[in-house]
Design an enzyme around this catalytic site. Structure first.
Site, PDB file in Angstrom:
ATOM      1  N   GLY A 131       0.741  -1.081  -0.040  1.00  0.00           N
ATOM      2  CA  GLY A 131       0.016  -0.007  -0.334  1.00  0.00           C
ATOM      3  C   GLY A 131       0.940   1.312   0.008  1.00  0.00           C
ATOM      4  O   GLY A 131       2.463   0.754   0.055  1.00  0.00           O
ATOM      5  N   GLU A 135       3.326  13.490  -6.738  1.00  0.00           N
ATOM      6  CA  GLU A 135       3.173  12.768  -7.597  1.00  0.00           C
ATOM      7  C   GLU A 135       3.898  11.349  -8.304  1.00  0.00           C
ATOM      8  O   GLU A 135       2.822  11.327  -8.498  1.00  0.00           O
ATOM      9  CB  GLU A 135       3.489  14.087  -8.435  1.00  0.00           C
ATOM     10  CG  GLU A 135       2.332  13.294 -10.251  1.00  0.00           C
ATOM     11  CD  GLU A 135       2.921  14.702 -10.825  1.00  0.00           C
ATOM     12  OE1 GLU A 135       3.031  14.213 -11.886  1.00  0.00           O
ATOM     13  OE2 GLU A 135       2.993  15.695 -10.873  1.00  0.00           O
TER      14      GLU A 135
END
Length: 298
Positions: A73, A93
Site C-alpha cells: 500500500g 506525484e
C-alpha cells in the site's frame, strides 16, 4: 560514546512549508492507526499540478515502486490541496502515478490549503532535496519562482539551502539552445558539460562532438575555451568567484563539486596533499552536506 542528539533547526527546509503535523500523521498512518487529517480519496479525484517542476519519471523506478505499493500500500500520504470539486497534488506525484500502476482505487492523503506560490515551492523543494530533478527542470523551476512570485536569486538560495552562484549557474543553462537543453534532460550531457558549452561560438556542434567522443567536462572546457577569443589565463577568477589555481584540472573539479552540492567549493592542492573547503551560510546547508557525506537520504 558520541552523543547523537538531534540538531535543532537543521534539515527543515521542506518541513517549514509542509508543517510538522504532516510528518506526524504519516508516521501514525504507517502504524496502522486512523489519524485526524489523513483520509482516503479516490485516485480519480486527484490531479497533478501543472507547474510540477519534475517532468520526467524513470519508468523502471516507477514500476518498482508500483510493485511495492501493490504489496504494502501507500505508506506515506500524498499531500494535496482543494482544487474545484476535487484535489490537486502538492507533493507525492510519483506515489500517485505508482498507485495507478498498482491499480489502487484510493490513496491516503493529507489535505492542506496552500497558495500557488507555496505549492510550487514545496514541489521544488521536495524534488531538489531528493535529487529528482535534472538540471534543466531545476533551472526552469527557479525561473518560474523568480518571474511569477518575485523571488530574487538570494531568496531562492535561502529557500533551497544552496549558494546563490549555484542558482545563477543553473539559470544560465536556460540561455543554451533548446536542442542542448534536451540533451541535458535526456542525460546525454551533464550540467558540467552544459556549463562549459555556454558562450561557445557553435554550442550545438560542440555538444555533438562531446557526445560522439565521450569527452570529459575538463576536455569540453578546453575545447570551448580554445574557440573563444581572449581565453582566461591562470590567476583569473573562476565562475564561483575564487582565484583559479594553476592546475586547471583542480579548478574543473571545484566546479563539478560545486554543481553537485550547490555550494561554493575550494580545493587547495600541494605536493603533500591539500584540503577541501565548503562554504555554507545556513545550518540547513550544513545539514545537507552532512547527510550527503553520511549517505543518508534527504
Amino acid at each position: 560514546m558520541t552523543d547523537r542528539r538531534p540538531r535543532p533547526g537543521l534539515g527543515r527546509g521542506l518541513n517549514a512549508l509542509l508543517g510538522d503535523f504532516a510528518r506526524d500523521e504519516a508516521e501514525t498512518a504507517v502504524e496502522g492507526h486512523s489519524a485526524a487529517g489523513v483520509r482516503m480519496i479516490p485516485i480519480s479525484s486527484i490531479a497533478p499540478h501543472p507547474g510540477q517542476p519534475r517532468r520526467h519519471f524513470d519508468d523502471t523506478a516507477l514500476s518498482e515502486l508500483a510493485a511495492s505499493i501493490a504489496e504494502r500500500g501507500v505508506i506515506q500520504p500524498i499531500i494535496v490541496r482543494p482544487h474545484g470539486h476535487d484535489y490537486q497534488i502538492v507533493a507525492g506525484e510519483r506515489r500517485w502515478r505508482a498507485a495507478q500502476r498498482a491499480q489502487l482505487h484510493e490513496v491516503p492523503v493529507v489535505v492542506r490549503d496552500y497558495s500557488d506560490s507555496d505549492t510550487l515551492q514545496i514541489a521544488l523543494l521536495e524534488n531538489i532535496q531528493r535529487q529528482d530533478l535534472n538540471a534543466i527542470e531545476e533551472a526552469q523551476a527557479y525561473r518560474r519562482l523568480a518571474e511569477e512570485f518575485g523571488h530574487t536569486q538570494d531568496a531562492l538560495a535561502r529557500i533551497v539551502h544552496k549558494s546563490r552562484s549555484h542558482i545563477a549557474n543553473l539559470l544560465r543553462l536556460l540561455d543554451l539552445p533548446a536542442e542542448i537543453q534536451s540533451l541535458v534532460v535526456d542525460g546525454k550531457l551533464s550540467m558540467g558539460h552544459a556549463r562549459a558549452i555556454i558562450g561557445a561560438p557553435d554550442p550545438i556542434a560542440l555538444a555533438n562532438e562531446v557526445i560522439e567522443k565521450g569527452l570529459s567536462v575538463r576536455q569540453t572546457e578546453r575545447l570551448a575555451s580554445a574557440a573563444k577569443p581572449g581565453t582566461p589565463r591562470a590567476g583569473n577568477r573562476d565562475p564561483n568567484g575564487y582565484r583559479a589555481d594553476s592546475d586547471a584540472d583542480i579548478v574543473a573539479l571545484q566546479r563539478q563539486l560545486s554543481d553537485l552540492l550547490g555550494l561554493n567549493v575550494r580545493i587547495a592542492h600541494g605536493e603533500r596533499g591539500g584540503s577541501i573547503t565548503l562554504d555554507y551560510s545556513t545550518l540547513d546547508q550544513l545539514d545537507m552536506v552532512c547527510q550527503r557525506l553520511s549517505g543518508e537520504r534527504i
